[in-house]
Design an enzyme around this catalytic site. Structure first.
Site, short mmCIF file in Angstrom:
data_model
loop_
_atom_site.label_atom_id
_atom_site.label_comp_id
_atom_site.label_asym_id
_atom_site.label_seq_id
_atom_site.Cartn_x
_atom_site.Cartn_y
_atom_site.Cartn_z
N ASP A 20 0.84 -1.20 0.00
CA ASP A 20 0.00 0.00 0.00
C ASP A 20 0.87 1.25 0.00
O ASP A 20 1.89 1.31 0.69
CB ASP A 20 -0.92 0.00 1.23
CG ASP A 20 -2.07 0.97 1.09
OD1 ASP A 20 -3.22 0.50 0.92
OD2 ASP A 20 -1.83 2.20 1.13
N GLN B 239 -14.77 2.72 0.98
CA GLN B 239 -13.97 2.16 -0.12
C GLN B 239 -13.53 3.31 -1.03
O GLN B 239 -14.36 4.08 -1.51
CB GLN B 239 -14.79 1.14 -0.92
CG GLN B 239 -13.98 0.51 -2.05
CD GLN B 239 -14.80 -0.51 -2.86
OE1 GLN B 239 -16.00 -0.66 -2.66
NE2 GLN B 239 -14.14 -1.21 -3.75
N HIS C 131 -10.34 -5.37 -3.50
CA HIS C 131 -9.02 -5.61 -2.93
C HIS C 131 -9.15 -6.03 -1.48
O HIS C 131 -10.04 -5.58 -0.77
CB HIS C 131 -8.11 -4.38 -3.03
CG HIS C 131 -8.72 -3.12 -2.53
ND1 HIS C 131 -9.66 -2.40 -3.23
CD2 HIS C 131 -8.53 -2.42 -1.37
CE1 HIS C 131 -10.02 -1.32 -2.55
NE2 HIS C 131 -9.37 -1.32 -1.41
P1 AMP Z 1 -9.89 1.28 0.30
O1 AMP Z 1 -10.26 2.43 1.16
O2 AMP Z 1 -10.19 -0.04 0.94
O3 AMP Z 1 -10.47 1.41 -1.10
O4 AMP Z 1 -8.31 1.31 0.19
C1 AMP Z 1 -7.61 1.78 -0.92
C2 AMP Z 1 -6.15 1.69 -0.58
O5 AMP Z 1 -5.40 1.87 -1.76
C3 AMP Z 1 -5.67 2.75 0.42
O6 AMP Z 1 -5.10 2.11 1.55
C4 AMP Z 1 -4.62 3.54 -0.39
O7 AMP Z 1 -3.53 3.98 0.40
C5 AMP Z 1 -4.21 2.53 -1.44
N1 AMP Z 1 -3.68 3.10 -2.67
C6 AMP Z 1 -4.20 4.08 -3.43
N2 AMP Z 1 -3.43 4.29 -4.51
C7 AMP Z 1 -2.42 3.40 -4.45
C8 AMP Z 1 -1.29 3.12 -5.27
N3 AMP Z 1 -1.06 3.81 -6.41
N4 AMP Z 1 -0.44 2.15 -4.89
C9 AMP Z 1 -0.65 1.46 -3.75
N5 AMP Z 1 -1.70 1.66 -2.93
C10 AMP Z 1 -2.57 2.63 -3.27
#
Ligand code: AMP
Length: 122
Positions: free
Chosen positions: A33, A98, A104
């Site tokens: 992440d 989300q 994911h």
């Molecule tokens: P969610 O709130 O469950 O949709 O979590 C989305 C996650 O994606 C968050 O923890 C972000 O920090 C992570 N995220 C967003 N963009 C990226 C990226 N380019 N690479 C890795 N993680 C990311």
């Protein structure tokens, strides 16, 4: 919700945006992440276009579902998380905040993660 092919994880899958890869096979990609919320914070995503857990389990094939879940376990083992423990979590929709509309699973580990989300009303 219809799948948005321009979401950030779709771009990562297409190689348009880099990621710090932890694992990959035919069904899943795992990467660290970008804003970790634990010493180990890895995301595991299916390679197909699914928005959420409910969408994935409704539309994906048995092979995709089995392959994805096996990948989650493989990542936990390969990263050495089993002995001390880890948490998996998947947000879906508004109330769960989300952010990225590609299904994911978060894997958190590397410290005492505390209990779950607390009692109702807290
Ligand atoms: P969610 O709130 O469950 O949709 O979590 C989305 C996650 O994606 C968050 O923890 C972000 O920090 C992570 N995220 C967003 N963009 C990226 C990226 N380019 N690479 C890795 N993680 C990311």
């Amino acid at each position: 919700m219809a799948y948005d092919t321009n979401n950030i994880f779709a771009k990562i899958l297409r190689g348009e945006i880099p990621c710090k890869k932890a694992y990959e096979d035919e069904h899943a990609l795992a990467f660290h992440d970008i804003a970790p919320q634990a010493p180990t914070h890895v995301l595991v995503i299916p390679k197909g276009p699914y928005v959420s857990a409910d969408d994935f389990t409704a539309r994906a094939s048995d092979a995709e579902i089995a392959g994805f879940m096996r990948a989650v376990g493989t990542v936990a083992r390969d990263l050495g998380l089993v002995a001390k423990g880890y948490r998996i979590l998947a947000n879906a929709g508004r109330d769960a905040h989300q952010e990225v509309p590609h299904f994911h699973v978060h894997i958190f580990a590397g410290k005492d993660l505390g209990r779950m989300i607390g009692p109702v009303g807290s």
